[in-house]
Design a protein around this motif. Sequence first.
Motif, mmCIF file in Angstrom:
data_model
loop_
_atom_site.group_PDB
_atom_site.id
_atom_site.type_symbol
_atom_site.label_atom_id
_atom_site.label_comp_id
_atom_site.label_asym_id
_atom_site.label_seq_id
_atom_site.Cartn_x
_atom_site.Cartn_y
_atom_site.Cartn_z
ATOM 1 N N LEU A 155 6.228 -2.582 -9.872
ATOM 2 C CA LEU A 155 6.786 -2.027 -8.643
ATOM 3 C C LEU A 155 7.542 -3.145 -7.941
ATOM 4 C CD1 LEU A 155 3.768 0.060 -7.267
ATOM 5 C CD2 LEU A 155 5.546 0.765 -8.884
ATOM 6 N N VAL A 156 8.807 -2.906 -7.638
ATOM 7 C CA VAL A 156 9.693 -3.939 -7.094
ATOM 8 C C VAL A 156 9.903 -3.721 -5.605
ATOM 9 C CG1 VAL A 156 11.949 -5.032 -7.266
ATOM 10 C CG2 VAL A 156 10.906 -4.030 -9.308
ATOM 11 N N ILE A 157 9.721 -4.760 -4.799
ATOM 12 C CA ILE A 157 10.087 -4.684 -3.394
ATOM 13 C C ILE A 157 11.471 -5.295 -3.219
ATOM 14 C CG2 ILE A 157 8.915 -6.856 -2.782
ATOM 15 C CD1 ILE A 157 8.337 -5.390 -0.025
ATOM 16 N N ALA A 179 -1.648 -6.248 -2.537
ATOM 17 C CA ALA A 179 -1.749 -4.792 -2.439
ATOM 18 C C ALA A 179 -1.388 -4.118 -3.752
ATOM 19 C CB ALA A 179 -0.855 -4.277 -1.313
ATOM 20 N N VAL A 180 -0.327 -4.573 -4.383
ATOM 21 C CA VAL A 180 0.131 -3.939 -5.631
ATOM 22 C C VAL A 180 -0.800 -4.278 -6.789
ATOM 23 C CG1 VAL A 180 2.041 -3.819 -7.285
ATOM 24 C CG2 VAL A 180 2.521 -3.865 -4.826
ATOM 25 N N ALA A 181 -1.168 -5.559 -6.921
ATOM 26 C CA ALA A 181 -2.040 -5.967 -8.028
ATOM 27 C C ALA A 181 -3.428 -5.347 -7.904
ATOM 28 C CB ALA A 181 -2.145 -7.491 -8.081
ATOM 29 N N SER A 182 -3.932 -5.203 -6.678
ATOM 30 C CA SER A 182 -5.265 -4.613 -6.499
ATOM 31 C C SER A 182 -5.300 -3.167 -6.954
ATOM 32 C CB SER A 182 -5.689 -4.712 -5.032
ATOM 33 O OG SER A 182 -5.887 -6.051 -4.652
ATOM 34 N N ALA A 183 -4.155 -2.496 -6.925
ATOM 35 C CA ALA A 183 -4.075 -1.112 -7.412
ATOM 36 C C ALA A 183 -3.735 -1.059 -8.895
ATOM 37 C CB ALA A 183 -3.036 -0.338 -6.605
ATOM 38 N N THR A 184 -3.717 -2.233 -9.548
ATOM 39 C CA THR A 184 -3.445 -2.411 -10.979
ATOM 40 C C THR A 184 -2.035 -1.976 -11.372
ATOM 41 O OG1 THR A 184 -4.552 -0.348 -11.648
ATOM 42 C CG2 THR A 184 -5.869 -2.350 -11.639
ATOM 43 N N TYR A 185 -1.099 -2.079 -10.418
ATOM 44 C CA TYR A 185 0.313 -2.085 -10.761
ATOM 45 C C TYR A 185 0.753 -3.549 -10.850
ATOM 46 C CZ TYR A 185 0.507 2.929 -9.785
ATOM 47 O OH TYR A 185 0.312 4.281 -9.816
ATOM 48 N N VAL A 186 1.980 -3.775 -11.291
ATOM 49 C CA VAL A 186 2.460 -5.141 -11.489
ATOM 50 C C VAL A 186 3.446 -5.483 -10.376
ATOM 51 C CG1 VAL A 186 3.655 -6.710 -13.052
ATOM 52 C CG2 VAL A 186 2.135 -4.953 -13.978
ATOM 53 N N PRO A 187 3.161 -6.494 -9.558
ATOM 54 C CA PRO A 187 4.059 -6.837 -8.449
ATOM 55 C C PRO A 187 5.359 -7.453 -8.959
ATOM 56 C CG PRO A 187 1.846 -7.781 -8.154
ATOM 57 C CD PRO A 187 1.944 -7.320 -9.574
ATOM 58 N N ALA A 188 6.470 -7.063 -8.349
ATOM 59 C CA ALA A 188 7.771 -7.641 -8.680
ATOM 60 C C ALA A 188 8.596 -7.738 -7.404
ATOM 61 C CB ALA A 188 8.489 -6.808 -9.738
ATOM 62 N N TYR A 189 9.557 -8.662 -7.409
ATOM 63 C CA TYR A 189 10.351 -8.955 -6.223
ATOM 64 C C TYR A 189 11.833 -8.964 -6.573
ATOM 65 C CZ TYR A 189 5.785 -10.788 -4.861
ATOM 66 O OH TYR A 189 4.446 -10.933 -4.615
ATOM 67 N N TYR A 190 12.630 -8.194 -5.845
ATOM 68 C CA TYR A 190 14.084 -8.261 -5.922
ATOM 69 C C TYR A 190 14.538 -9.180 -4.803
ATOM 70 C CZ TYR A 190 18.965 -6.662 -5.355
ATOM 71 O OH TYR A 190 20.336 -6.594 -5.224
ATOM 72 N N LEU A 227 0.829 -1.210 0.000
ATOM 73 C CA LEU A 227 0.000 0.000 0.000
ATOM 74 C C LEU A 227 0.859 1.254 0.000
ATOM 75 C CD1 LEU A 227 -2.789 -0.984 2.584
ATOM 76 C CD2 LEU A 227 -2.920 -1.057 0.088
ATOM 77 N N GLU A 228 1.944 1.229 0.785
ATOM 78 C CA GLU A 228 2.824 2.399 0.840
ATOM 79 C C GLU A 228 3.537 2.611 -0.493
ATOM 80 O OE1 GLU A 228 5.280 1.459 4.159
ATOM 81 O OE2 GLU A 228 3.659 1.687 5.616
ATOM 82 N N ALA A 229 3.946 1.525 -1.149
ATOM 83 C CA ALA A 229 4.604 1.650 -2.455
ATOM 84 C C ALA A 229 3.639 2.210 -3.497
ATOM 85 C CB ALA A 229 5.141 0.294 -2.903
ATOM 86 N N VAL A 230 2.397 1.727 -3.472
ATOM 87 C CA VAL A 230 1.388 2.228 -4.414
ATOM 88 C C VAL A 230 1.154 3.722 -4.205
ATOM 89 C CG1 VAL A 230 -1.081 2.141 -4.944
ATOM 90 C CG2 VAL A 230 0.249 0.021 -4.810
ATOM 91 N N ALA A 231 1.051 4.133 -2.939
ATOM 92 C CA ALA A 231 0.840 5.553 -2.656
ATOM 93 C C ALA A 231 2.007 6.396 -3.171
ATOM 94 C CB ALA A 231 0.650 5.761 -1.155
#
Length: 563
Positions: free
Chosen positions: A435-437, A463-474, A418-422
Amino acid sequence: AGSKGGSASAPVVEPSVPDPMAQPAPVHGLILSIDHSTAMPGHSLVLTATADAPVTGTGNAIEIFDLTAGKQVGLCLQGSQCSVAYAANSGVHSFTAFVSSPTSTVPAGSTVITSNAVQASWIAVTFSATSKAVGPGQSVTITASSTIPVDKTGWLLQIYDAPAHSRLTYCASGNTCSTTLSQPNGGWRTFVAVISAPSTEAPPADKVVAQTDTFTVTWLSAAVYAVSNSGSAGGVVHVVATANTDLTHTPWSMGIFDDHGQLVAPVCKNGSTCTADLTITDRLPSFSAAIGLVPNANGGTLGQLLKKVTGPAKLVNIQAQSPLIKPSIHTSRMMWGVDSCKSFTDDPGGGTGLYPMVASRLGTPDFWGRYLTPTICPAISSAEISAAHNHNMGILPIYDDFNCSNVSGYDTGHQYGLEAVAAAQNLGIPKGVGLVIDIEPPGDACPGAANVDGGFVTGWYDAVASATYVPAYYGNGGPGTEFATAYCAAVTARPEIANNSHIWTYEASLWGNYSKANLPGWDMAYNTHCPEHGTAWQFMLSAGSDPDVDQDRLISDLPLWFP
């Protein structure tokens, strides 16, 4: 006074000695009492059973049973009284005492002496709603229910808006309290119900008698994004639809529709995403997502059989629908870029800082990895964003504004998401971008990183997908590593995570004189050995090199931000 004809004499008293043949008096009566009839969850009440004769030496015992739980809570083998302190978490419990041979089950039989029954209530509050997920504009009634009536207790049953800590309504009598709410657009509202003294603001914990967990009602919304490798016949379109809540335990399903209103793939009932890969037959269509009900099966056995095979042809009672969107066209290609902690320029033209150094010594980067928020590294600046635009360079947005040792649990991952989306929205990053965590390896700086788990991975994804961004992981993509184990657990439970997210592995990390013109083979990148989109690889760490950047390869399927 004397008796006629003789003198008075004192009565003779015989010595008192035990009679070895005497038997204990039998018990004929038994009374059970309780010191209070109500208690807070986990607090004790004292139950006391009193017999009209001792049980000492009789072979019997005074026993107290919680009949609601079906268990013995007290046992006394001597005396005529038995007391026990007993606690429960919630609910109304019924108790009875017995005099019988010692037993672990409720005694029965003609020789058993049974007491009166007493009841005790442990106060607890629960929430319910007419629906936990409805379409925008619809009303939902939420009800808080207490295990005791609050009449004459001095307490109120109160419902609060959880984030705002403000009271929505209260009730001074009875066991229930309700309020009806509506919201014109898609979104969430979270509530908590409390028994406490009257308070317009959420009371502190030490003033709360009982309360619920947070309770969320969702007004549904749907979004869709799509990407194609071609705009012509024969091209493939990847479509992802997302709902703003998990539909698994709701009556609703989600479907993807084309611009003729036809479903293009089976509807999705579980989770919050739905995907489809479609081949273009003549022209590039547009797509929308909708949330509704699967219609009841009609017709005979053949019709029902066909329904099982093909799935429903439509959804009814539509609650939410996204606008039609045209797929963006991206031809997948291999890209070279860098990432850095430092800002890459303070010049909107990109003429200063790391950017010209990298471009002249290593090659012109196709993308640059930079941070969404300020931590030990500065957040990406407006000058960097302008420079990226002016040089047609992509930005790979990274989020690490968190405790790198605190990477376990669904709620933690979801909150970071949620914080990354904001932060992304504040920067103007459009939906559909990855968006990469940043999940660092365990070590002195992040010892708790060893505890990363599937819940954390799933929370970030939702959280990321629900905001229609694409989740990614580092993370460390090597099989069996902490991150890989957590990721594999997540995709085993939720296969759609593998389909709709990306992995940026930092292994293997190589040494060498690499540049855009001299790249290692992609087959050297590690992968988790679970279903994944491993689309990025940090193949070389800076380690203080000049210029001070890490080098990366990336498949363009991972959607970058092109300001």
